[in-house]
Design a protein around this motif. Structure first.
Motif, PDB file in Angstrom:
ATOM      1  N   ALA A   1       0.273  -5.360  -7.085  1.00 13.85           N
ATOM      2  CA  ALA A   1      -0.340  -4.060  -6.803  1.00 13.85           C
ATOM      3  C   ALA A   1      -1.853  -4.145  -6.634  1.00 13.85           C
ATOM      4  CB  ALA A   1       0.007  -3.069  -7.912  1.00 13.85           C
ATOM      5  N   GLU A   2      -2.489  -5.068  -7.335  1.00 17.67           N
ATOM      6  CA  GLU A   2      -3.941  -5.205  -7.236  1.00 17.67           C
ATOM      7  C   GLU A   2      -4.382  -6.079  -6.069  1.00 17.67           C
ATOM      8  OE1 GLU A   2      -6.144  -5.458 -11.159  1.00 17.67           O
ATOM      9  OE2 GLU A   2      -4.084  -5.928 -11.792  1.00 17.67           O
ATOM     10  N   HIS A   3      -3.466  -6.839  -5.508  1.00 20.30           N
ATOM     11  CA  HIS A   3      -3.798  -7.742  -4.403  1.00 20.30           C
ATOM     12  C   HIS A   3      -2.832  -7.573  -3.235  1.00 20.30           C
ATOM     13  CE1 HIS A   3      -7.107  -9.967  -6.116  1.00 20.30           C
ATOM     14  NE2 HIS A   3      -6.504  -9.801  -7.278  1.00 20.30           N
ATOM     15  N   ASN A  28      -1.702   5.657 -12.339  1.00 21.12           N
ATOM     16  CA  ASN A  28      -2.607   6.309 -11.395  1.00 21.12           C
ATOM     17  C   ASN A  28      -3.482   5.329 -10.621  1.00 21.12           C
ATOM     18  OD1 ASN A  28      -4.247   5.550 -13.449  1.00 21.12           O
ATOM     19  ND2 ASN A  28      -4.932   7.602 -14.006  1.00 21.12           N
ATOM     20  N   ASP A  29      -3.273   4.030 -10.821  1.00 15.67           N
ATOM     21  CA  ASP A  29      -4.041   3.031 -10.083  1.00 15.67           C
ATOM     22  C   ASP A  29      -3.309   1.684 -10.152  1.00 15.67           C
ATOM     23  OD1 ASP A  29      -4.652   1.764 -12.553  1.00 15.67           O
ATOM     24  OD2 ASP A  29      -6.458   2.972 -12.772  1.00 15.67           O
ATOM     25  N   PRO A  30      -3.740   0.700  -9.357  1.00 18.51           N
ATOM     26  CA  PRO A  30      -3.046  -0.594  -9.347  1.00 18.51           C
ATOM     27  C   PRO A  30      -3.034  -1.297 -10.705  1.00 18.51           C
ATOM     28  CG  PRO A  30      -4.485  -0.420  -7.446  1.00 18.51           C
ATOM     29  CD  PRO A  30      -4.782   0.762  -8.324  1.00 18.51           C
ATOM     30  N   ILE A  31      -4.092  -1.133 -11.487  1.00 22.31           N
ATOM     31  CA  ILE A  31      -4.134  -1.778 -12.801  1.00 22.31           C
ATOM     32  C   ILE A  31      -3.025  -1.227 -13.689  1.00 22.31           C
ATOM     33  CG2 ILE A  31      -5.501  -2.037 -14.922  1.00 22.31           C
ATOM     34  CD1 ILE A  31      -8.000  -2.147 -13.090  1.00 22.31           C
ATOM     35  N   THR A  32      -2.855   0.083 -13.674  1.00 27.32           N
ATOM     36  CA  THR A  32      -1.802   0.702 -14.480  1.00 27.32           C
ATOM     37  C   THR A  32      -0.421   0.279 -13.982  1.00 27.32           C
ATOM     38  OG1 THR A  32      -3.275   2.592 -14.765  1.00 27.32           O
ATOM     39  CG2 THR A  32      -1.007   2.881 -15.454  1.00 27.32           C
ATOM     40  N   VAL A  33      -0.248   0.177 -12.669  1.00 32.37           N
ATOM     41  CA  VAL A  33       1.029  -0.301 -12.124  1.00 32.37           C
ATOM     42  C   VAL A  33       1.321  -1.703 -12.665  1.00 32.37           C
ATOM     43  CG1 VAL A  33       2.241  -1.023 -10.034  1.00 32.37           C
ATOM     44  CG2 VAL A  33       0.962   1.121 -10.048  1.00 32.37           C
ATOM     45  N   ASN A  34       0.299  -2.559 -12.678  1.00 36.33           N
ATOM     46  CA  ASN A  34       0.484  -3.933 -13.153  1.00 36.33           C
ATOM     47  C   ASN A  34       0.567  -4.031 -14.678  1.00 36.33           C
ATOM     48  OD1 ASN A  34       0.681  -5.124 -10.699  1.00 36.33           O
ATOM     49  ND2 ASN A  34      -1.422  -5.853 -10.623  1.00 36.33           N
ATOM     50  N   PRO A  70      -5.924 -10.659 -11.734  1.00 35.02           N
ATOM     51  CA  PRO A  70      -6.754 -10.247 -12.868  1.00 35.02           C
ATOM     52  C   PRO A  70      -5.971  -9.837 -14.110  1.00 35.02           C
ATOM     53  CG  PRO A  70      -6.934  -8.667 -11.067  1.00 35.02           C
ATOM     54  CD  PRO A  70      -6.094  -9.798 -10.580  1.00 35.02           C
ATOM     55  N   ILE A  71      -4.670  -9.658 -13.995  1.00 37.84           N
ATOM     56  CA  ILE A  71      -3.900  -9.292 -15.183  1.00 37.84           C
ATOM     57  C   ILE A  71      -4.032 -10.331 -16.282  1.00 37.84           C
ATOM     58  CG2 ILE A  71      -1.726 -10.299 -14.373  1.00 37.84           C
ATOM     59  CD1 ILE A  71      -0.404  -7.812 -15.829  1.00 37.84           C
ATOM     60  N   TRP A  72      -4.213 -11.592 -15.909  1.00 41.28           N
ATOM     61  CA  TRP A  72      -4.286 -12.651 -16.917  1.00 41.28           C
ATOM     62  C   TRP A  72      -5.529 -12.497 -17.795  1.00 41.28           C
ATOM     63  CZ3 TRP A  72       0.394 -13.526 -16.801  1.00 41.28           C
ATOM     64  CH2 TRP A  72       1.112 -13.749 -15.629  1.00 41.28           C
ATOM     65  N   GLN A 108       0.821  -1.209   0.000  1.00 36.13           N
ATOM     66  CA  GLN A 108       0.000   0.000   0.000  1.00 36.13           C
ATOM     67  C   GLN A 108       0.853   1.257   0.000  1.00 36.13           C
ATOM     68  OE1 GLN A 108      -2.411  -1.060   3.409  1.00 36.13           O
ATOM     69  NE2 GLN A 108      -4.057  -1.837   2.106  1.00 36.13           N
ATOM     70  N   SER A 109       1.945   1.254   0.739  1.00 33.94           N
ATOM     71  CA  SER A 109       2.835   2.410   0.785  1.00 33.94           C
ATOM     72  C   SER A 109       3.520   2.638  -0.563  1.00 33.94           C
ATOM     73  CB  SER A 109       3.875   2.222   1.889  1.00 33.94           C
ATOM     74  OG  SER A 109       4.743   3.317   1.939  1.00 33.94           O
ATOM     75  N   VAL A 110       4.050   1.583  -1.153  1.00 35.43           N
ATOM     76  CA  VAL A 110       4.723   1.706  -2.443  1.00 35.43           C
ATOM     77  C   VAL A 110       3.704   2.069  -3.524  1.00 35.43           C
ATOM     78  CG1 VAL A 110       6.047   0.459  -4.208  1.00 35.43           C
ATOM     79  CG2 VAL A 110       6.631   0.195  -1.785  1.00 35.43           C
ATOM     80  N   LEU A 111       2.505   1.537  -3.434  1.00 31.61           N
ATOM     81  CA  LEU A 111       1.459   1.888  -4.392  1.00 31.61           C
ATOM     82  C   LEU A 111       1.130   3.374  -4.322  1.00 31.61           C
ATOM     83  CD1 LEU A 111      -0.517   0.933  -6.555  1.00 31.61           C
ATOM     84  CD2 LEU A 111      -2.138   0.431  -4.713  1.00 31.61           C
ATOM     85  N   TYR A 112       1.035   3.897  -3.111  1.00 28.87           N
ATOM     86  CA  TYR A 112       0.789   5.337  -2.958  1.00 28.87           C
ATOM     87  C   TYR A 112       1.917   6.131  -3.611  1.00 28.87           C
ATOM     88  CZ  TYR A 112      -0.125   9.909  -1.019  1.00 28.87           C
ATOM     89  OH  TYR A 112      -0.371  11.255  -0.897  1.00 28.87           O
ATOM     90  N   GLU A 113       3.149   5.716  -3.353  1.00 22.46           N
ATOM     91  CA  GLU A 113       4.296   6.403  -3.943  1.00 22.46           C
ATOM     92  C   GLU A 113       4.217   6.363  -5.474  1.00 22.46           C
ATOM     93  OE1 GLU A 113       9.019   5.646  -4.607  1.00 22.46           O
ATOM     94  OE2 GLU A 113       8.130   4.865  -2.761  1.00 22.46           O
ATOM     95  N   PHE A 114       3.928   5.194  -6.030  1.00 22.42           N
ATOM     96  CA  PHE A 114       3.875   5.048  -7.484  1.00 22.42           C
ATOM     97  C   PHE A 114       2.762   5.887  -8.095  1.00 22.42           C
ATOM     98  CE2 PHE A 114       6.266   1.425  -9.535  1.00 22.42           C
ATOM     99  CZ  PHE A 114       7.246   1.372  -8.583  1.00 22.42           C
ATOM    100  N   THR A 115       1.617   5.938  -7.455  1.00 20.29           N
ATOM    101  CA  THR A 115       0.452   6.591  -8.069  1.00 20.29           C
ATOM    102  C   THR A 115       0.309   8.061  -7.693  1.00 20.29           C
ATOM    103  OG1 THR A 115      -1.016   5.848  -6.286  1.00 20.29           O
ATOM    104  CG2 THR A 115      -0.839   4.430  -8.245  1.00 20.29           C
ATOM    105  N   GLN A 116       0.955   8.513  -6.625  1.00 20.91           N
ATOM    106  CA  GLN A 116       0.740   9.873  -6.151  1.00 20.91           C
ATOM    107  C   GLN A 116       1.994  10.742  -6.105  1.00 20.91           C
ATOM    108  OE1 GLN A 116      -2.467  10.861  -5.509  1.00 20.91           O
ATOM    109  NE2 GLN A 116      -3.014   8.795  -6.142  1.00 20.91           N
ATOM    110  N   GLU A 117       3.156  10.139  -5.922  1.00 22.03           N
ATOM    111  CA  GLU A 117       4.334  10.934  -5.626  1.00 22.03           C
ATOM    112  C   GLU A 117       5.414  10.918  -6.696  1.00 22.03           C
ATOM    113  OE1 GLU A 117       5.630   9.504  -1.804  1.00 22.03           O
ATOM    114  OE2 GLU A 117       4.024  10.572  -0.764  1.00 22.03           O
TER     115      GLU A 117
END
Length: 119
Positions: A81-83, A33-39, A94-96, A17-26
């Motif tokens: 990132a999604e789970h 901008n969301d877990p799907i895009t990260v994945n 869900p990426i599959w 959750q912390s790294v996801l925030y960093e990736f999508t916000q900082e």
């Protein structure tokens, strides 16, 4: 590998959750901008950042399935990132459902764990 003690599952969730925030916000260098895009293009870097956040405990395994997806596993749970709370088998990601049949086949041929039966 380090002498970092094994994490608790909640610590992995918090790290994700912390790294996801960093990736999508900082981060200005990532356009996620969301877990799907990260994945969908940043998953390998994301998995490595989570491992770094946790201090690279030797009990966590990073998986790379061709150029399609990367994730981490600890104690039978697979995380991306999604789970952030993990799933029992990486085929549950869900990426599959979003990749082509050819990409999925390449991922499966590259990563043995995707061939294992779901627990």
């Amino acid at each position: 590998m380090t002498d970092t003690p094994p994490p608790e599952p909640q610590e992995i969730t918090e790290a994700i959750q912390s790294v996801l925030y960093e990736f999508t916000q900082e981060r200005d260098d990532i356009t996620a901008n969301d877990p799907i895009t990260v994945n969908s293009g940043y998953c390998r870097e994301f998995a490595e950042e989570v491992l770094d956040y946790l201090g690279y405990p030797s009990e966590i395994t990073q998986y790379d399935a061709w150029y399609v997806h990367s994730w981490i596993e600890f104690d039978g749970q697979h995380y991306d990132a999604e789970h952030p709370r993990g799933v029992k088998h990486p085929r549950e990601f869900p990426i599959w459902e979003r990749v082509t049949a050819d990409e999925y086949e390449m991922a499966v041929s590259d990563c043995d764990i995707l061939n294992q039966k779901t627990p």
